[in-house]
Design a protein around this motif. Structure first.
Motif, short mmCIF file in Angstrom:
data_model
loop_
_atom_site.label_atom_id
_atom_site.label_comp_id
_atom_site.label_asym_id
_atom_site.label_seq_id
_atom_site.Cartn_x
_atom_site.Cartn_y
_atom_site.Cartn_z
N THR A 283 -33.14 38.97 60.03
CA THR A 283 -33.80 40.19 60.18
C THR A 283 -33.96 40.72 61.64
O THR A 283 -33.77 40.07 62.68
CB THR A 283 -35.15 40.30 59.36
N ASN A 284 -33.81 42.30 61.93
CA ASN A 284 -33.98 42.66 63.12
C ASN A 284 -33.93 44.50 62.95
O ASN A 284 -34.07 44.71 61.82
CB ASN A 284 -32.70 42.44 64.07
N VAL A 285 -34.16 44.96 64.05
CA VAL A 285 -34.21 46.50 63.99
C VAL A 285 -33.17 47.13 64.64
O VAL A 285 -32.37 46.54 65.34
CB VAL A 285 -35.91 46.89 64.61
N ASP A 286 -33.29 48.78 64.36
CA ASP A 286 -32.06 49.30 65.04
C ASP A 286 -32.49 49.82 66.33
O ASP A 286 -31.70 50.44 67.24
CB ASP A 286 -31.66 50.28 64.15
N VAL A 287 -34.03 50.13 66.27
CA VAL A 287 -34.46 50.99 67.76
C VAL A 287 -35.48 49.84 68.34
O VAL A 287 -36.47 49.55 67.59
CB VAL A 287 -35.17 52.31 67.19
#
Length: 680
Positions: free
Chosen positions: A296-300
């Motif tokens: 899991t991770n974020v785009d911003v």
């Protein structure tokens, strides 16, 4: 992840009780007005999942030259990392462990399996190993198990068959290596069976996982050409009998940091839908299948504060719902497109630690190698918050920009994690406890603030009031004024339901006990009733509504147990209703679908002019269009009207296009001219 820098029951109840009034914080939280205190409720009677060994994880990759080094192993140990995944995302489907090669990809020196295991042992973390499905064989995987656990005695317990294998081109997009002529989920499932049998023949104690997709994420619900069902349905139906867990990834996206930080609200529904799929398709083995979230991770704001806030919120949310391990992508990843996020330089780096590299013209360079980024400190805070043996309990907030999570320690202490998602304003939090009395004195508070290069620890505020800095995470630890629970905890209850009642039953926890049954409601446990028996019938429930309940035992001295494991059930719709409604998802493309609804008039006479209504179960579902009637939407309520007569016993079909940007929970309750219909 594809590669570096890519986003890749029961006796009748002797008594009964009616449903009580709604608890505090019920409904959708709003953003608090400036200066307004945010109410947070923490209730130890609203029991959730326990934290197991290996809960906090992170990915290692064979293209990372720092994999297994003492410096990295010690940083991960200091953060409380308990599981390490190897050999790294999509590289796993081109990696051959015996000669340590990955044809078509870069392999850094000193990243072989033994080096990885040495680093994992130094960290004190269990391995999660990905067997090569894309370009490997079941024999190769079995030989790896033999080398790891028989030859070397590593005791590697968790093995997943492949990475994101639905990304092999079967649904159009292709990033995952797959040499099989047949790219279908049917073929993958057949190989999962072969791999699991070969690997467990070497070591029957290992746990084997199959790759699924997270509900609400592509390609969930899409049925490929020639398939009988979606990827998850096909894999579970055909391989559910041989697997021990399913493995999912989650990159929920978002065009802004603010949007990204709303995504953890999807977790409860997504995990519930995944468990429903397992229960529906995996057969008799379903109850024994766990869930891992290994990417899991974020785009911003990947390496700045949005990433940190997201990590703390998502790890907590997933673990509270019983996901047994959660892993961040990645330890190191490298420089991407540089920007400024909330006043901090964001290198668009998926890594927890800096890779120390520069862009092509050396105009921008990262901090020195292994410098921790913001998500690392959030993970370190998680290591202090959710420890093996702790139990998540209910925590609810009255502000959409404040998240709250809580765990009860085995010694009775309570830890509360508070996340302020407002980048500009502090929040004053009013903490309210239920079933728990804090000891006197100021609590210990550990905080991570925007741009900080470490955690700060202080004795500050009170048990009842805390101030959260802007864009910050605070861990409040409180000692209990009472001893740890001394009464045996009841086992998970079961329920039999009608449209308006539920008979909740549980095994006896011992003689002379009274039992209290609680319903969870946004972090608060609302008491439904009490009994000296081992079952309770609750009345006045809503048809087709989901309820989560716990049972607490109390002895004659007033001492209470911890809450039982939670039970979630959904009441039925009424039998013999004047109407029947059947909804089917007939075509799904990942963020929208065609819904087909059959409406049947069960009465002896015609219905002239009718209105059907239903509500979207979530805030991220909307109506696109509809046909064979007049369709209108007002918020989450949809109305379908038709002036024509519906004859006695007749059925009419209407349809719509529904849009969704999260787990797609289909409507279950429909009314026709004000009458609740039977849902078929």
């Amino acid at each position: 992840m594809a590669a570096p820098n890519t986003a890749a029951p029961n006796a009748p109840a002797p008594n009964a009780t009616a449903l009580n009034a709604a608890a505090p914080n019920a409904g959708t939280p709003k953003v608090a007005a400036p200066g307004e205190a945010v109410r947070v409720d923490v209730d130890v009677r609203a029991g959730l999942a326990s934290v197991g060994v290996g809960a906090l994880g992170v990915n290692h990759a064979i293209w990372d030259s720092q994999l297994g080094t003492p410096a990295v192993a010690d940083l991960l140990k200091d953060a409380g990392v308990q599981m390490l995944r190897y050999p790294g995302g999509s590289y796993a489907d081109i990696y051959h462990w015996r000669d340590h090669t990955a044809p078509g990809g870069y392999v850094a020196p000193d990243t072989d399996f033994d080096t990885f295991m040495a680093g994992a042992r130094r960290t004190g973390a269990e391995p999660m190993i990905i067997a090569n499905y894309g370009t490997g064989t079941a024999q190769e995987a079995a030989d790896w198990v033999r080398y790891a656990n028989v030859t070397k005695g590593y005791g590697a317990k968790f093995w997943t068959i492949g990475n994101e294998n639905y990304g092999n081109g079967h649904y159009g997009s292709e990033w995952e290596a797959d040499d099989h002529a047949d790219k279908s989920p049917k073929e993958y499932a057949a190989n999962v069976v072969a791999y699991a049998q070969a690997m467990k023949a070497v070591d029957p104690s290992i746990k084997v996982g199959a790759v699924l997709t997270m509900p609400g994420n592509w390609p969930d619900a899409i049925v490929g050409a020639g398939d009988e069902g979606s990827w998850n349905q096909e894999v579970l139906t055909r391989a559910g009998s041989v697997i021990d867990f399913v493995d999912v990834h989650w990159y929920p996206g978002g065009s802004s940091a603010a949007e990204t930080l709303t995504k953890p609200a999807h977790i409860t529904d997504a995990v519930r839908l995944l468990r429903q799929q397992i229960s529906r398709y995996a057969g008799t083995n379903a109850d024994g299948i766990g869930i891992s979230m290994t990417e899991t991770n974020v785009d911003v704001g990947r390496n700045t504060q949005p990433g940190a806030l997201f990590l703390a919120d998502v790890y907590s949310g997933l673990l509270a719902q019983g996901v047994f391990t959660v892993h961040w992508w990645n330890v190191h990843n490298g420089l991407g497109t540089v920007s400024t996020v909330a006043g901090q330089t964001d290198y668009n780096d998926f890594g927890l630690l800096s890779s120390g590299n520069c862009n092509a013209d050396n105009s921008v360079c990262q901090p020195p190698m292994n410098t921790p980024f913001a998500p690392y400190y959030a993970l370190k805070l998680m290591g202090a918050f959710a420890k093996p043996g702790d139990r998540f309990v209910g925590a609810g907030t009255g502000d959409a920009l404040v998240s709250s999570h809580a765990v009860r320690r085995p010694n009775g202490d309570l830890a509360v994690l508070l996340i302020n998602k407002d980048p500009d304003n502090a929040r004053t939090v009013a903490l309210n406890y239920h079933g728990f009395t804090p000891a006197a004195g100021a609590p210990t508070v550990v905080t991570y603030t925007n741009g900080a290069d470490g955690l700060t620890t202080a004795t500050s505020g009170t048990a009842a009031a805390q101030t959260l800095p802007p864009y910050a995470i605070s861990l409040v630890t409180l000692h209990s004024a009472n001893p740890a629970p001394a009464v045996k905890t009841p086992a998970r209850p079961t329920a039999t339901t009608t449209d308006r009642t539920a008979t909740i039953s549980w095994p006896s926890a011992g003689p002379g006990l009274k039992y209290e049954v609680f319903r969870q409601n946004n972090g608060v446990a609302e008491q439904l009733g009490e009994t000296t028996s081992t079952s309770l019938t609750v009345r006045n429930l809503e048809p087709g509504k989901r309820y989560t309940v716990n049972v607490v035992a109390r002895d004659g001295s007033g001492r209470t147990s911890a809450a039982s494991p939670p039970l979630t059930f959904t009441t039925a719709t009424p039998a013999g209703a004047p109407c029947t409604v059947k909804l089917r998802d007939t075509n799904d493309w990942g963020n929208g679908y065609v819904g087909s609804i059959d409406i049947t008039n069960n009465t002896a006479g015609p219905v002239t002019g009718w209105t059907m209504t239903f509500a979207w179960p979530t805030t991220w579902q909307t109506l696109g269009s509809g046909w064979n009637a007049t369709w209108t939407a007002d918020g989450r309520t949809v109305r379908v009207t038709n002036d024509n007569a519906l004859a006695a016993g007749a059925t009419i079909n209407v349809g719509y296009v529904g849009n969704y940007s999260g787990p797609n929970v289909l409507p279950e309750v429909f009314t026709l001219n004000g009458n609740v219909c039977t849902s078929a």
